[in-house]
Design an enzyme around this catalytic site. Structure first.
Site, PDB file in Angstrom:
ATOM      1  CG  HIS A  92      -8.373  -0.962  -4.321  1.00 17.44           C
ATOM      2  ND1 HIS A  92      -8.980   0.139  -4.873  1.00 17.44           N
ATOM      3  CD2 HIS A  92      -7.586  -0.490  -3.316  1.00 17.44           C
ATOM      4  CE1 HIS A  92      -8.580   1.236  -4.237  1.00 17.44           C
ATOM      5  NE2 HIS A  92      -7.745   0.891  -3.279  1.00 17.44           N
ATOM      6  CG  HIS A 110       0.617  -2.767  -4.131  1.00 16.17           C
ATOM      7  ND1 HIS A 110      -0.597  -3.382  -4.328  1.00 16.17           N
ATOM      8  CD2 HIS A 110       0.411  -1.853  -3.159  1.00 16.17           C
ATOM      9  CE1 HIS A 110      -1.508  -2.848  -3.529  1.00 16.17           C
ATOM     10  NE2 HIS A 110      -0.924  -1.916  -2.802  1.00 16.17           N
TER      11      HIS A 110
END
Lengths: 345, 345
Positions: free
Chosen positions: B21, B201
């Site tokens: 990503h 995250h």
């Protein structure tokens, strides 16, 4: 959150002092002016400014600063209104006549007097004098993860007796975990009549959570820097601490979005490289060794062809503290010798 | 640490999947080969490889990958011996015949089947089929901070019924705090017979502590990436989780220094920019909005001359989830209108 009754959480932004470590003390006039404006808008309670090692530290030994103490303080002072101006003073680097008095003449509102965590007595003269002069003064215990809670309470009591308004535990090696922070800050908050604070570093990736743990345990002063800009693996980032305080609905003077802006400004202007955690800075946290040892350990490792992490782990086992830099070479030599013995076996 | 009896903590390194990503899915052959070697040496239990959105996701809509799924898997497979090879499969992107079967033919050891945290039923077909084929399969609940604990337990029970070997809570917005992790992981670990995991995250700077909190609460699978290389503000960094597990003496297959090496290798080769926390990614964590919304929110903010953070906060209030990207423009337009009304008042 059991914050000490009636005390609003105080945010000390040390971007322009601890951050100076990250650029070899080369913060310039524009950096200081622009960031001081941002800190004022962010609602920081205090902005600490100066050489990374504090007043009077600019030298060949620990690095020359781009600007003199009075140049830095004057530049910041002109931008601050509600945010107070602070300095770090480590007796040994900073002397009263040469450094402290001229700093106060620049309009410094608060002096933070620091010493190794078992040597509070060296802060006595300055704290006593500043208190008598009516200056806000805090005592800073460096490398505080190395001393057991009982010792820290004794040392902090001395700082309280000298007349300081607060005592701050510094995590100079970034070696604290939240459980250890809660234990030590909790003990200090319970035993002292003055405010207690925490100054976190990020070697283990725990600086934000450690700062939150400190607040939970009763700390009413928290040190931060924009983007974690600072010594070693960097400090607890202002913008992340602000976000977490917002989520926990803990009241401060911080303006959330302006605090986030201060982080962005720092990154886009003077933060050359965002402090991160490479294998050496992480090992310094694991070993509990002063972050300042990372660079000389890397150099010694290269020279003696050993792993800098093995040097740091051994320094940690020996409980070496700042000032004992000679040990680095000794340990590196010892490791090289051991390796060569293994090679011939 | 009350880890589920007899289960050794499993480390899933998703550097070559979630990390994709961070480079618009442009990881190349050499990146994959070199990092797979490092993950093997580090002792990762699983290495997840592929397009950021998993199997079959390479497209104009979410971004074309530099390599095909089979090219990526074949490159990694050749380097792995004790580290197992994994893929992410999100039904909708990934289909059985076109994507899953060719992936298994490349020697994939484990498939992680993902769905939004309230839509476990869409994982049924793939989990059932993979289980029947004898493939290790885990269920991944995306954006899991949005669902209350009771719902997550229900959804995880479905995944268990379908035959998965584990269920992983994904913190897709980086919005968890350690207390929330402990509550949710603790409930799942208590209610399920299969293993429970956490995928963190870093939008709020808490990814390391959240991962440790998950382990404390009973998680036996932890997802990490080298240097936090990954979506949004990045993932829980392998090397920092490794350091903390070492300090807490939690047993894994990780080799500490080799795990630190993997982080250094990633930084020196393919991590173009170490994931960090700017004001927008932090706000995405505060608002609990999917990290993937940050970039379109920035673009919409610029177009409509509003603050991207106001857009994210409003999206958070509306509880918008991935797939509802249209809301971004709608909210931005609404804010612009409100601003222009304020201007004329």
């Amino acid at each position: 959150m059991n914050m000490s009754a009636g005390r609003k959480l105080e945010i000390c932004d040390t971007t322009l002092r601890d951050g100076n470590h990250a650029v070899a003390h080369q913060l310039g006039h524009t950096d200081i002016v622009e960031y001081a404006k941002a800190a004022e808008l962010a609602g920081a309670d205090l902005l600490e400014v100066g050489h990374g090692n504090g007043l009077g530290a600019s030298s060949l030994q620990v690095g020359r600063a781009a600007l003199s103490d009075t140049e830095m303080l004057t530049a910041a002072r002109a931008q601050l209104k509600n945010t107070r101006l602070g300095v770090l003073s480590i007796p040994g680097f900073a002397t009263v006549e040469r450094d402290l008095k001229p700093a106060l003449d620049c309009g410094v509102d608060e002096v933070r007097v620091g010493a190794h965590c078992t040597e509070a007595d060296v802060t006595r003269q300055q704290i006593t004098m500043l208190r008598e002069m009516g200056v806000t003064v805090k005592g800073m215990l460096l490398m505080s993860h190395m001393a057991p809670t009982k010792t820290l309470v004794e040392q902090a009591r001395l700082i309280q007796e000298y007349g300081a308004h607060a005592v701050i535990l510094m995590d100079s090696a970034g070696a604290y975990t939240p459980a250890a922070v809660e234990e030590k800050i909790g003990a200090l908050a319970g035993e002292l009549d003055i405010a207690v604070g925490f100054h976190g570093h990020n070697n283990l990736g725990l600086s934000v959570m450690n700062s939150m743990a400190a607040v939970r345990a009763g700390a009413t002063v928290v040190d931060v820097t924009a983007r974690g800009f600072g010594a070693g693996a960097g400090n607890a980032p202002l913008e992340l601490v602000a976000a977490n305080l917002h989520l926990e609905q803990i009241e401060t003077r911080l303006q959330l979005f302006a605090a986030l802006d201060a982080g962005d400004l720092a990154e886009s202007t003077f933060v050359k490289r965002i402090p991160t955690n490479d294998s050496v800075t992480i090992t310094s946290g694991i070993a509990g060794v002063f972050s300042g040892f990372a660079a000389p350990a890397r150099r010694a490792a290269q020279h003696f062809e050993v792993d800098p992490r093995d040097i740091l782990m051994e320094l940690g086992r020996r409980g070496v503290v700042a000032g004992q830099e000679d040990s680095i070479i000794e340990v590196a030599m010892g490791l090289a010798e051991k390796n060569s013995l293994i090679d011939v076996m």
